[in-house]
Design a protein around this motif. Structure first.
Motif, PDB file in Angstrom:
ATOM      1  N   ALA A 288       0.826  -1.211   0.000  1.00 25.94           N
ATOM      2  CA  ALA A 288       0.000   0.000   0.000  1.00 25.94           C
ATOM      3  C   ALA A 288       0.859   1.259   0.000  1.00 25.94           C
ATOM      4  O   ALA A 288       0.579   2.224  -0.732  1.00 25.94           O
ATOM      5  CB  ALA A 288      -0.927  -0.006   1.211  1.00 25.94           C
ATOM      6  N   MET A 289       1.921   1.281   0.807  1.00 27.97           N
ATOM      7  CA  MET A 289       2.787   2.457   0.881  1.00 27.97           C
ATOM      8  C   MET A 289       3.569   2.666  -0.422  1.00 27.97           C
ATOM      9  O   MET A 289       3.711   3.805  -0.897  1.00 27.97           O
ATOM     10  CB  MET A 289       3.756   2.323   2.056  1.00 27.97           C
ATOM     11  N   ASN A 290       4.044   1.588  -0.994  1.00 25.58           N
ATOM     12  CA  ASN A 290       4.783   1.703  -2.259  1.00 25.58           C
ATOM     13  C   ASN A 290       3.886   2.282  -3.354  1.00 25.58           C
ATOM     14  O   ASN A 290       4.301   3.137  -4.132  1.00 25.58           O
ATOM     15  CB  ASN A 290       5.311   0.338  -2.703  1.00 25.58           C
ATOM     16  N   ARG A 291       2.642   1.829  -3.395  1.00 31.39           N
ATOM     17  CA  ARG A 291       1.709   2.326  -4.406  1.00 31.39           C
ATOM     18  C   ARG A 291       1.360   3.785  -4.152  1.00 31.39           C
ATOM     19  O   ARG A 291       1.227   4.583  -5.077  1.00 31.39           O
ATOM     20  CB  ARG A 291       0.447   1.473  -4.421  1.00 31.39           C
ATOM     21  N   LEU A 292       1.196   4.149  -2.868  1.00 29.97           N
ATOM     22  CA  LEU A 292       0.892   5.527  -2.511  1.00 29.97           C
ATOM     23  C   LEU A 292       1.962   6.471  -3.045  1.00 29.97           C
ATOM     24  O   LEU A 292       1.673   7.494  -3.672  1.00 29.97           O
ATOM     25  CB  LEU A 292       0.817   5.659  -0.981  1.00 29.97           C
ATOM     26  N   VAL A 293       3.230   6.127  -2.814  1.00 28.01           N
ATOM     27  CA  VAL A 293       4.333   6.989  -3.238  1.00 28.01           C
ATOM     28  C   VAL A 293       4.471   6.985  -4.760  1.00 28.01           C
ATOM     29  O   VAL A 293       4.693   8.027  -5.385  1.00 28.01           O
ATOM     30  CB  VAL A 293       5.641   6.540  -2.566  1.00 28.01           C
ATOM     31  N   ALA A 294       4.294   5.809  -5.393  1.00 29.62           N
ATOM     32  CA  ALA A 294       4.411   5.711  -6.848  1.00 29.62           C
ATOM     33  C   ALA A 294       3.329   6.514  -7.554  1.00 29.62           C
ATOM     34  O   ALA A 294       3.598   7.202  -8.550  1.00 29.62           O
ATOM     35  CB  ALA A 294       4.338   4.246  -7.273  1.00 29.62           C
TER      36      ALA A 294
END
Length: 296
Positions: A288-294
């Protein structure tokens, strides 16, 4: 389906609208200003004003209206607003449903994992009893108001935790992480129920055509501690992690909000959703965090 949404302009409402329209559904939005398009309709929940004939033409109603829990501090006045804003909106919707000749088939209303209170070490499912605290009282009253919908309307109350998206709890946390200021809050061992914004909206879409009713935990399938959530955020922005925020400082600065939002431990499981066949896109908080930043 024709879906009437209260709170469509918020973080969750915006993503929900996108997913519904992408799937071919028609979305109607309730607004507190003059309508600007054919899919907008005025309402005034503080005055309990809403055209009940809308309910006769809607297949489903989604209620995401309510003052933000992320706005700090919780003064005594703001705590009253948190409760009143939820009850006014929900009562206005259920009143209109009861006045309609043909009520919508389903009512999905917002709720929160705060219902369970601080329960370290316990696995919490939809059958778990209520806890104690301000949020527990708010959620109980909020869900009770939703169940005033007509008998023939299936009522679902979505108990949500930290939504990982652009807004809400991430508004203060993301900039802090980018500055390298993320670190343990309190012990860091308390469980924080989390869910990605995409999966939050997707779960609501799923519930509109499901047979589930009553409380449904809308949280990620793999529980994570506060330490794991904040480490995942720091990792996603490629910044160091480790600057602690002591429990005493949190309690002194934020009082009830600090205790109930940041220091409470809730290991919440989405038991009903998983049993109903819902598939999470973001299965871990790091996803979830990786997608948020991407996506940003």
């Amino acid at each position: 389906m024709r879906v009437l949404i209260a709170g469509a302009s918020g973080m969750i409402g915006t993503e929900l609208t996108r997913q519904l329209e992408e799937a071919g559904h028609e979305v109607w939005r309730l607004v507190r200003r003059a309508p600007r398009s054919d899919d907008e309709f005025n309402w005034a929940p503080t005055a309990r004003m809403l055209d009940f004939t809308l309910m006769e033409r809607a297949d489903a109603v989604v209620n995401l209206s309510g003052a933000s829990l992320s706005r700090l501090p919780w003064t005594s006045g703001y705590k009253r607003e948190i409760l009143a804003s939820r009850l006014e909106a929900t009562h206005t919707l259920t009143d209109a449903m009861r006045m309609a000749a043909h009520a919508p088939g389903v009512f999905v209303s917002g709720s929160a994992v705060g219902f369970y209170g601080d329960r370290p070490g316990q696995k919490l499912t939809e059958t778990s009893i209520r806890g104690t605290g301000f949020l527990t009282d708010v959620v109980e009253a909020w869900e009770s108001a939703a169940h005033l919908a007509p008998e023939k309307t299936r009522v679902v109350t979505v108990r949500t935790g930290v939504v990982v998206g652009h807004g809400g709890a991430m508004t203060p946390l993301l900039p802090m992480a980018k500055l390298g200021l993320a670190g343990p809050i309190g012990t860091g061992g308390q469980h924080w129920p989390w869910v990605s914004l995409h999966d939050e909206a997707a779960a609501i879409v799923h519930l509109l055509s499901s047979s589930l009713e009553g409380p449904v935990n809308v949280v990620g399938p793999k529980p994570a501690t506060a330490d794991a959530v904040l480490r995942a955020l720091a990792s996603a922005v490629h910044r160091p992690y480790g600057l602690p925020l002591p429990e005493k400082v949190v309690t002194l600065a934020l009082q009830d909000a600090g205790r109930e939002l940041l220091l409470s431990s809730l290991k919440v499981i989405p038991e009903k959703l998983l049993a109903d066949g819902f598939e999470f896109r973001d299965r871990t908080v790091q996803d979830a965090m990786n997608r948020l930043v991407a996506e940003r």
